[in-house]
Design a protein around this motif. Structure first.
Motif, PDB file in Angstrom:
ATOM      1  N   ALA A  21      -4.522 -11.986 -12.802  1.00  0.00           N
ATOM      2  CA  ALA A  21      -5.386 -12.756 -13.708  1.00  0.00           C
ATOM      3  C   ALA A  21      -4.814 -14.135 -14.027  1.00  0.00           C
ATOM      4  O   ALA A  21      -5.568 -15.038 -14.391  1.00  0.00           O
ATOM      5  N   GLU A  22      -3.515 -14.307 -13.883  1.00  0.00           N
ATOM      6  CA  GLU A  22      -2.877 -15.602 -14.166  1.00  0.00           C
ATOM      7  C   GLU A  22      -2.884 -16.538 -12.957  1.00  0.00           C
ATOM      8  O   GLU A  22      -2.325 -17.631 -13.031  1.00  0.00           O
ATOM      9  N   THR A  23      -3.500 -16.106 -11.870  1.00  0.00           N
ATOM     10  CA  THR A  23      -3.559 -16.921 -10.659  1.00  0.00           C
ATOM     11  C   THR A  23      -5.005 -17.314 -10.371  1.00  0.00           C
ATOM     12  O   THR A  23      -5.933 -16.795 -10.980  1.00  0.00           O
ATOM     13  N   ASN A  24      -5.162 -18.214  -9.418  1.00  0.00           N
ATOM     14  CA  ASN A  24      -6.489 -18.592  -8.934  1.00  0.00           C
ATOM     15  C   ASN A  24      -6.726 -18.038  -7.537  1.00  0.00           C
ATOM     16  O   ASN A  24      -7.484 -18.632  -6.770  1.00  0.00           O
ATOM     17  N   LEU A  25      -6.067 -16.937  -7.217  1.00  0.00           N
ATOM     18  CA  LEU A  25      -6.250 -16.334  -5.908  1.00  0.00           C
ATOM     19  C   LEU A  25      -7.614 -15.665  -5.833  1.00  0.00           C
ATOM     20  O   LEU A  25      -8.106 -15.113  -6.826  1.00  0.00           O
ATOM     21  N   THR A  26      -8.219 -15.711  -4.650  1.00  0.00           N
ATOM     22  CA  THR A  26      -9.485 -15.027  -4.449  1.00  0.00           C
ATOM     23  C   THR A  26      -9.344 -14.061  -3.284  1.00  0.00           C
ATOM     24  O   THR A  26      -8.592 -14.314  -2.335  1.00  0.00           O
ATOM     25  N   ALA A  27     -10.058 -12.973  -3.398  1.00  0.00           N
ATOM     26  CA  ALA A  27     -10.065 -11.964  -2.347  1.00  0.00           C
ATOM     27  C   ALA A  27     -11.503 -11.721  -1.916  1.00  0.00           C
ATOM     28  O   ALA A  27     -12.401 -11.634  -2.757  1.00  0.00           O
ATOM     29  N   VAL A  28     -11.700 -11.612  -0.628  1.00  0.00           N
ATOM     30  CA  VAL A  28     -12.984 -11.241  -0.068  1.00  0.00           C
ATOM     31  C   VAL A  28     -12.768  -9.907   0.611  1.00  0.00           C
ATOM     32  O   VAL A  28     -11.914  -9.795   1.490  1.00  0.00           O
ATOM     33  N   PHE A  48       0.825  -1.202   0.000  1.00  0.00           N
ATOM     34  CA  PHE A  48       0.000   0.000   0.000  1.00  0.00           C
ATOM     35  C   PHE A  48       0.865   1.260   0.000  1.00  0.00           C
ATOM     36  O   PHE A  48       0.561   2.235  -0.693  1.00  0.00           O
ATOM     37  N   TYR A  49       1.946   1.238   0.759  1.00  0.00           N
ATOM     38  CA  TYR A  49       2.868   2.375   0.787  1.00  0.00           C
ATOM     39  C   TYR A  49       3.433   2.655  -0.606  1.00  0.00           C
ATOM     40  O   TYR A  49       3.439   3.790  -1.069  1.00  0.00           O
ATOM     41  N   ALA A  50       3.909   1.607  -1.276  1.00  0.00           N
ATOM     42  CA  ALA A  50       4.514   1.773  -2.599  1.00  0.00           C
ATOM     43  C   ALA A  50       3.499   2.272  -3.621  1.00  0.00           C
ATOM     44  O   ALA A  50       3.855   2.991  -4.554  1.00  0.00           O
ATOM     45  N   ALA A  51       2.235   1.895  -3.434  1.00  0.00           N
ATOM     46  CA  ALA A  51       1.178   2.350  -4.345  1.00  0.00           C
ATOM     47  C   ALA A  51       0.624   3.711  -3.939  1.00  0.00           C
ATOM     48  O   ALA A  51      -0.309   4.220  -4.568  1.00  0.00           O
ATOM     49  N   GLU A  52       1.209   4.292  -2.887  1.00  0.00           N
ATOM     50  CA  GLU A  52       0.784   5.581  -2.355  1.00  0.00           C
ATOM     51  C   GLU A  52      -0.692   5.573  -1.964  1.00  0.00           C
ATOM     52  O   GLU A  52      -1.444   6.512  -2.236  1.00  0.00           O
ATOM     53  N   LEU A  53      -1.085   4.476  -1.296  1.00  0.00           N
ATOM     54  CA  LEU A  53      -2.442   4.319  -0.794  1.00  0.00           C
ATOM     55  C   LEU A  53      -2.395   4.145   0.718  1.00  0.00           C
ATOM     56  O   LEU A  53      -1.418   3.596   1.245  1.00  0.00           O
ATOM     57  N   PRO A  54      -3.434   4.588   1.415  1.00  0.00           N
ATOM     58  CA  PRO A  54      -3.440   4.384   2.869  1.00  0.00           C
ATOM     59  C   PRO A  54      -3.532   2.901   3.200  1.00  0.00           C
ATOM     60  O   PRO A  54      -4.238   2.142   2.524  1.00  0.00           O
ATOM     61  N   ASP A  84     -10.535  -4.146   0.251  1.00  0.00           N
ATOM     62  CA  ASP A  84      -9.117  -3.920   0.551  1.00  0.00           C
ATOM     63  C   ASP A  84      -8.258  -5.136   0.196  1.00  0.00           C
ATOM     64  O   ASP A  84      -7.147  -4.992  -0.291  1.00  0.00           O
ATOM     65  N   ALA A  85      -8.797  -6.327   0.420  1.00  0.00           N
ATOM     66  CA  ALA A  85      -8.063  -7.539   0.053  1.00  0.00           C
ATOM     67  C   ALA A  85      -7.882  -7.614  -1.455  1.00  0.00           C
ATOM     68  O   ALA A  85      -6.816  -7.983  -1.954  1.00  0.00           O
ATOM     69  N   GLY A  86      -8.930  -7.239  -2.190  1.00  0.00           N
ATOM     70  CA  GLY A  86      -8.833  -7.216  -3.645  1.00  0.00           C
ATOM     71  C   GLY A  86      -7.799  -6.215  -4.133  1.00  0.00           C
ATOM     72  O   GLY A  86      -7.005  -6.511  -5.036  1.00  0.00           O
ATOM     73  N   LYS A  87      -7.786  -5.057  -3.532  1.00  0.00           N
ATOM     74  CA  LYS A  87      -6.795  -4.033  -3.898  1.00  0.00           C
ATOM     75  C   LYS A  87      -5.394  -4.520  -3.592  1.00  0.00           C
ATOM     76  O   LYS A  87      -4.467  -4.328  -4.371  1.00  0.00           O
ATOM     77  N   TRP A  88      -5.230  -5.176  -2.440  1.00  0.00           N
ATOM     78  CA  TRP A  88      -3.909  -5.687  -2.069  1.00  0.00           C
ATOM     79  C   TRP A  88      -3.385  -6.646  -3.121  1.00  0.00           C
ATOM     80  O   TRP A  88      -2.230  -6.540  -3.539  1.00  0.00           O
ATOM     81  N   LEU A  89      -4.218  -7.570  -3.581  1.00  0.00           N
ATOM     82  CA  LEU A  89      -3.746  -8.518  -4.594  1.00  0.00           C
ATOM     83  C   LEU A  89      -3.362  -7.819  -5.890  1.00  0.00           C
ATOM     84  O   LEU A  89      -2.481  -8.268  -6.604  1.00  0.00           O
ATOM     85  N   GLU A  90      -4.012  -6.710  -6.196  1.00  0.00           N
ATOM     86  CA  GLU A  90      -3.648  -5.949  -7.398  1.00  0.00           C
ATOM     87  C   GLU A  90      -2.267  -5.308  -7.261  1.00  0.00           C
ATOM     88  O   GLU A  90      -1.521  -5.232  -8.231  1.00  0.00           O
ATOM     89  N   ILE A  91      -1.935  -4.841  -6.063  1.00  0.00           N
ATOM     90  CA  ILE A  91      -0.697  -4.067  -5.871  1.00  0.00           C
ATOM     91  C   ILE A  91       0.371  -4.822  -5.087  1.00  0.00           C
ATOM     92  O   ILE A  91       1.420  -4.262  -4.789  1.00  0.00           O
ATOM     93  N   ALA A  92       0.122  -6.092  -4.782  1.00  0.00           N
ATOM     94  CA  ALA A  92       0.995  -6.873  -3.893  1.00  0.00           C
ATOM     95  C   ALA A  92       2.449  -6.872  -4.365  1.00  0.00           C
ATOM     96  O   ALA A  92       2.731  -6.926  -5.554  1.00  0.00           O
ATOM     97  N   ARG A  93       3.327  -6.816  -3.375  1.00  0.00           N
ATOM     98  CA  ARG A  93       4.779  -6.834  -3.647  1.00  0.00           C
ATOM     99  C   ARG A  93       5.527  -7.185  -2.374  1.00  0.00           C
ATOM    100  O   ARG A  93       5.007  -7.001  -1.291  1.00  0.00           O
ATOM    101  N   VAL A  94       6.752  -7.660  -2.546  1.00  0.00           N
ATOM    102  CA  VAL A  94       7.609  -7.946  -1.389  1.00  0.00           C
ATOM    103  C   VAL A  94       8.874  -7.090  -1.430  1.00  0.00           C
ATOM    104  O   VAL A  94       9.754  -7.259  -0.614  1.00  0.00           O
ATOM    105  N   GLN A 133     -11.510  -9.080   5.681  1.00  0.00           N
ATOM    106  CA  GLN A 133     -10.636  -9.010   4.510  1.00  0.00           C
ATOM    107  C   GLN A 133      -9.855 -10.315   4.427  1.00  0.00           C
ATOM    108  O   GLN A 133      -9.120 -10.661   5.349  1.00  0.00           O
ATOM    109  N   ARG A 134     -10.040 -11.050   3.317  1.00  0.00           N
ATOM    110  CA  ARG A 134      -9.441 -12.389   3.212  1.00  0.00           C
ATOM    111  C   ARG A 134      -8.819 -12.605   1.841  1.00  0.00           C
ATOM    112  O   ARG A 134      -9.343 -12.149   0.833  1.00  0.00           O
ATOM    113  N   VAL A 135      -7.724 -13.345   1.840  1.00  0.00           N
ATOM    114  CA  VAL A 135      -7.079 -13.789   0.604  1.00  0.00           C
ATOM    115  C   VAL A 135      -6.914 -15.296   0.723  1.00  0.00           C
ATOM    116  O   VAL A 135      -6.448 -15.788   1.745  1.00  0.00           O
TER     117      VAL A 135
END
Length: 120
Positions: free
Chosen positions: A98-105, A45-51, A108-118, A78-80
């Protein structure tokens, strides 16, 4: 620092497997990469400049041996969920969401999967 080096080695190794068109069999050692992905939620979230969301998150991943790996409280809204391999490929930017079978409930969980990074 050791888990970060393991993550980098695994991710760059995945690049080689992908370039050669060879399947990289997942092992339970992915748990280190998955843990970094979960720990990196705030960084994402920090890297995406989101709270950073205030709500707790629950992550439930199925490991390569069928064991379920969990982080966060069971009651979290919020679940992944999905495979550990898909999660690790996503947080290391080796696969698009889109290339994964991950699901978000939860939004915020959905947004996290869009911007996820390590890493930044």
């Amino acid at each position: 620092m050791i888990p970060l080096r393991l993550m980098e080695t695994w991710a760059h190794g995945q690049d080689v497997f992908d370039a050669l068109g060879v399947v990289h069999p997942p092992t339970s050692r992915l748990r280190h990469v998955a843990w970094l992905g979960v720990a990196g939620r705030e960084l994402s979230f920090y890297a995406a400049e989101l709270p950073t969301p205030a709500e707790s998150f629950r992550v439930e991943l199925s490991g390569p041996d069928g064991e379920i790996w969990t982080w966060g409280p069971e009651y979290a809204v919020q679940r992944v969920e999905g495979s550990a391999l898909d999660f690790c490929l996503r947080v290391t930017h080796r696969r698009s969401l889109a290339e994964t079978n991950l699901t978000a409930v939860g939004e915020d969980a959905g947004k996290w999967l869009e911007i996820a990074r390590v890493f930044l």
